[in-house]
Design a protein around this motif. Sequence first.
Motif, mmCIF file in Angstrom:
data_model
loop_
_atom_site.group_PDB
_atom_site.id
_atom_site.type_symbol
_atom_site.label_atom_id
_atom_site.label_comp_id
_atom_site.label_asym_id
_atom_site.label_seq_id
_atom_site.Cartn_x
_atom_site.Cartn_y
_atom_site.Cartn_z
ATOM 1 N N MET A 1 0.859 -1.269 -0.082
ATOM 2 C CA MET A 1 0.085 -0.015 0.096
ATOM 3 C C MET A 1 0.893 1.140 -0.120
ATOM 4 S SD MET A 1 -3.123 -0.463 -0.368
ATOM 5 C CE MET A 1 -3.796 1.169 0.205
ATOM 6 N N THR A 2 1.464 1.514 -1.133
ATOM 7 C CA THR A 2 2.353 2.761 -0.997
ATOM 8 C C THR A 2 1.452 3.798 -1.455
ATOM 9 O OG1 THR A 2 2.536 2.763 -3.612
ATOM 10 C CG2 THR A 2 3.959 1.321 -2.261
ATOM 11 N N PRO A 3 1.865 5.216 -1.214
ATOM 12 C CA PRO A 3 1.099 6.491 -0.996
ATOM 13 C C PRO A 3 0.615 6.384 -2.980
ATOM 14 C CG PRO A 3 2.904 6.792 0.177
ATOM 15 C CD PRO A 3 3.275 5.418 -0.245
ATOM 16 N N THR A 4 1.595 6.040 -3.649
ATOM 17 C CA THR A 4 1.119 6.351 -5.090
ATOM 18 C C THR A 4 0.007 5.450 -5.527
ATOM 19 O OG1 THR A 4 3.312 6.633 -5.624
ATOM 20 C CG2 THR A 4 2.300 6.165 -7.415
ATOM 21 N N ILE A 5 -0.310 4.329 -5.148
ATOM 22 C CA ILE A 5 -1.199 3.410 -5.152
ATOM 23 C C ILE A 5 -2.531 3.931 -4.690
ATOM 24 C CG2 ILE A 5 -2.185 0.981 -4.736
ATOM 25 C CD1 ILE A 5 0.664 -0.115 -4.769
ATOM 26 N N ILE A 6 -2.395 4.281 -3.463
ATOM 27 C CA ILE A 6 -3.602 4.953 -2.632
ATOM 28 C C ILE A 6 -4.020 6.329 -3.486
ATOM 29 C CG2 ILE A 6 -4.454 6.045 -0.579
ATOM 30 C CD1 ILE A 6 -2.603 4.400 1.017
ATOM 31 N N LEU A 7 -3.119 6.975 -3.963
ATOM 32 C CA LEU A 7 -3.442 8.315 -4.518
ATOM 33 C C LEU A 7 -4.120 7.878 -5.900
ATOM 34 C CD1 LEU A 7 -3.328 11.294 -4.679
ATOM 35 C CD2 LEU A 7 -1.087 11.195 -5.807
ATOM 36 N N GLY A 8 -3.601 6.909 -6.632
ATOM 37 C CA GLY A 8 -4.161 6.572 -7.918
ATOM 38 C C GLY A 8 -5.504 5.987 -7.878
ATOM 39 N N VAL A 9 -5.861 5.421 -6.605
ATOM 40 C CA VAL A 9 -7.255 4.895 -6.351
ATOM 41 C C VAL A 9 -7.980 6.015 -6.026
ATOM 42 C CG1 VAL A 9 -8.625 3.684 -4.694
ATOM 43 C CG2 VAL A 9 -6.543 2.653 -5.460
ATOM 44 N N ILE A 10 -7.833 7.036 -5.213
ATOM 45 C CA ILE A 10 -8.605 8.379 -4.759
ATOM 46 C C ILE A 10 -8.930 9.281 -6.190
ATOM 47 C CG2 ILE A 10 -8.315 10.571 -3.868
ATOM 48 C CD1 ILE A 10 -6.676 9.183 -1.621
ATOM 49 N N ILE A 11 -7.887 9.188 -6.988
ATOM 50 C CA ILE A 11 -8.157 9.961 -8.256
ATOM 51 C C ILE A 11 -9.234 9.334 -9.259
ATOM 52 C CG2 ILE A 11 -7.152 10.634 -10.537
ATOM 53 C CD1 ILE A 11 -4.490 11.136 -9.035
ATOM 54 N N ALA A 12 -8.881 8.001 -9.094
ATOM 55 C CA ALA A 12 -9.988 7.081 -9.898
ATOM 56 C C ALA A 12 -11.456 7.447 -9.430
ATOM 57 C CB ALA A 12 -9.507 5.778 -10.045
ATOM 58 N N TYR A 13 -11.393 7.259 -8.220
ATOM 59 C CA TYR A 13 -12.882 7.319 -7.419
ATOM 60 C C TYR A 13 -13.350 8.743 -7.508
ATOM 61 C CZ TYR A 13 -16.131 7.634 -3.903
ATOM 62 O OH TYR A 13 -17.079 7.797 -2.774
ATOM 63 N N PHE A 149 -0.897 8.961 5.369
ATOM 64 C CA PHE A 149 -0.571 7.941 4.615
ATOM 65 C C PHE A 149 -0.459 8.068 3.124
ATOM 66 C CE2 PHE A 149 -3.092 6.451 8.686
ATOM 67 C CZ PHE A 149 -2.124 5.374 8.852
ATOM 68 N N VAL A 150 -0.804 9.187 2.555
ATOM 69 C CA VAL A 150 -0.574 9.329 1.143
ATOM 70 C C VAL A 150 0.083 10.801 0.745
ATOM 71 C CG1 VAL A 150 -2.063 9.699 -0.783
ATOM 72 C CG2 VAL A 150 -3.031 8.450 1.064
ATOM 73 N N LEU A 151 -0.490 11.719 1.132
ATOM 74 C CA LEU A 151 0.295 13.085 0.651
ATOM 75 C C LEU A 151 1.319 13.549 1.330
ATOM 76 C CD1 LEU A 151 -3.144 14.974 -0.635
ATOM 77 C CD2 LEU A 151 -1.561 13.593 -1.938
ATOM 78 N N GLY A 152 1.480 13.140 2.552
ATOM 79 C CA GLY A 152 2.574 13.831 3.471
ATOM 80 C C GLY A 152 3.664 12.909 3.128
ATOM 81 N N PRO A 153 3.827 11.727 3.047
ATOM 82 C CA PRO A 153 5.152 11.222 2.427
ATOM 83 C C PRO A 153 5.554 11.666 1.093
ATOM 84 C CG PRO A 153 3.702 9.594 3.602
ATOM 85 C CD PRO A 153 3.022 10.856 3.344
ATOM 86 N N MET A 154 4.791 12.315 0.365
ATOM 87 C CA MET A 154 5.122 12.886 -0.918
ATOM 88 C C MET A 154 5.369 14.322 -0.778
ATOM 89 S SD MET A 154 2.024 11.671 -3.495
ATOM 90 C CE MET A 154 1.984 9.900 -3.984
ATOM 91 N N GLY A 155 5.658 14.832 0.410
ATOM 92 C CA GLY A 155 6.228 16.222 0.736
ATOM 93 C C GLY A 155 5.093 17.170 0.678
ATOM 94 N N PHE A 158 0.020 20.004 4.712
ATOM 95 C CA PHE A 158 -1.150 19.915 5.257
ATOM 96 C C PHE A 158 -2.242 21.093 4.460
ATOM 97 C CE2 PHE A 158 -4.754 20.443 8.074
ATOM 98 C CZ PHE A 158 -5.325 19.070 8.184
ATOM 99 N N TRP A 159 -1.842 22.175 4.275
ATOM 100 C CA TRP A 159 -2.908 23.148 3.818
ATOM 101 C C TRP A 159 -3.109 22.549 2.512
ATOM 102 C CZ3 TRP A 159 -1.942 25.617 -0.548
ATOM 103 C CH2 TRP A 159 -0.741 25.814 -1.077
ATOM 104 N N ALA A 160 -2.246 22.149 1.477
ATOM 105 C CA ALA A 160 -2.558 21.746 0.093
ATOM 106 C C ALA A 160 -3.402 20.496 -0.060
ATOM 107 C CB ALA A 160 -1.239 21.393 -0.532
ATOM 108 N N THR A 161 -3.228 19.700 0.929
ATOM 109 C CA THR A 161 -4.125 18.480 1.502
ATOM 110 C C THR A 161 -5.874 18.933 1.320
ATOM 111 O OG1 THR A 161 -2.202 17.166 1.938
ATOM 112 C CG2 THR A 161 -4.759 16.532 2.452
ATOM 113 N N VAL A 162 -5.795 19.810 2.578
ATOM 114 C CA VAL A 162 -7.118 20.274 2.817
ATOM 115 C C VAL A 162 -7.780 20.948 1.709
ATOM 116 C CG1 VAL A 162 -8.480 21.793 4.361
ATOM 117 C CG2 VAL A 162 -6.500 20.358 5.140
ATOM 118 N N ALA A 163 -6.929 21.919 0.888
ATOM 119 C CA ALA A 163 -7.512 22.612 -0.155
ATOM 120 C C ALA A 163 -7.840 21.637 -1.382
ATOM 121 C CB ALA A 163 -6.439 23.612 -0.836
#
Length: 493
Positions: A1-13, A149-155, A158-163
């Motif tokens: 469960m890498t951040p990249t895989i999770i991010l890909g699933v979120i984008i598809a959703y 678990f997803v965006l933080g490890p990519m650097g 937090f404000w960008a995650t919320v936005a």
Amino acid sequence: MTPTIILGVIIAYFLLLIGISYLTGKNADNDQFFLAGRKSNWLVVAFGMIGASLSGVTFISVPGTVGAGGANQAFSYMQVVFGYLLGYAVIALVLMPLYYRMQLTSIYTYLEERLGLSAYKTGAAYFLLSRILGASFRLYLVAIVLQNFVLGPMGIPFWATVAATILLIWVYTFRGGINTIIWTDTLQTLSMLVAVVITIFSIGSALETDIGGMIDYVQNSEYSQIFFFEGGWSDPNNFFKQFIGGALITIVMTGLDQDMMQKNLSCPTIRDAQKNMFTFSAVLVFANFLFLSLGALLYIYAANVGLSIPAQSDELYPMIALQHLSPMVGIVFIIGLIAAAYSSADSALTALTTSFCVDFLDFEKSDVSEEEKKKTRFRVHIGFSVLLFIVILIFNLINDRAVISQLLKVAGYTYGPLLGLFAFGMLTDLKVNNRWVIPICIAAPILTYLLDLFSASIFYGFQFGYLNLAVNGLLTFVGLLTISYHVPKTEED
């Protein structure tokens, strides 16, 4: 469960949600945005409302409370859920006929006709405050999980995650409003329930047992108790406190809440809306039982494999799903969590926009063109999105769960004046002096808070718990009685 895989699933959703938005939001006017043209299918509305009622807080917090001790321990939360059934019956048989008879877009316009302008604006303002805090907290929980678990490890900060979290809601709701949300909520409810079911079966597989074995595990565990009578009124899990509190919570947070009632009012007839409410309430009982069963199994699994329980109980489900079960469970957990949070937050954003446009900008009384109203609605929608963004960042700056819980408790108090206002309007034929409505509706929550704060010492260990809502509503009702007067029959005629 890498951040990249999770991010890909979120984008598809979210691409799927945006696709639904495109199909349901084409050529949507204000009527479609606010009430879907009053043409919604009652069965679709009923199923979609499950997700909106459960929310991201329920998705990760209710399973965690099962073994945490204190309020809502074991299956005691089902006592609240049984109270919900009584509350939903009151909504379907008492409140809905009133709303349909008056053909309301915002339910708070009832207060203007019955009690005057101050009562109307006060009720709508309390709804706005409650929903802003509640929706922000639900999105805050999602943003934290995505950040950790997803965006933080990519650097990504937090404000960008919320936005990004709020922008995605805005993208798929700004065109179709409630017309879109009815369909996206259906997808999100399905995603949430599938996530829970897959997690349960995955735990069963890890424990090398089948459905029957899992049922035995739960029944024979310390977590299976549903009814709590022996603790008396000082017990936070006391049956009568939780049952009555559950009924009142439902009446106020569903029946007197623009967010929840807007979906019901989009049904073409009162009969359809009532069928929706009764079907929804029955399925909700099953869904909550499923979440509590998951909670018991999470604690049983942790004990069997020797996992340490996190200090914050609502971190248990994310920890096990993302770090100890199969990648498939991690994927469906992320989708389920996002679905749970967004199914309540997206409708909250639409309801906030609706209430502000109708209750404070007087859309239904304005002679401005539909095109101008549409532009104004668009700007209001953006404004509330920005406001949610700011409140979430404030929650993160506080970074103290106890303080945030107190903020949410304050938001819960704001439903008490709504209960008192509607009860007074429906149970009496009195009028009120509008000058004193706002002071009374401000004083009632403050007095309730003080009573709750000192209740254990004043009432020999008794704590109000869920009954705070009843106390708040009663104080508001009594306050309104003190400023009320009879209208002579000749004046009414």
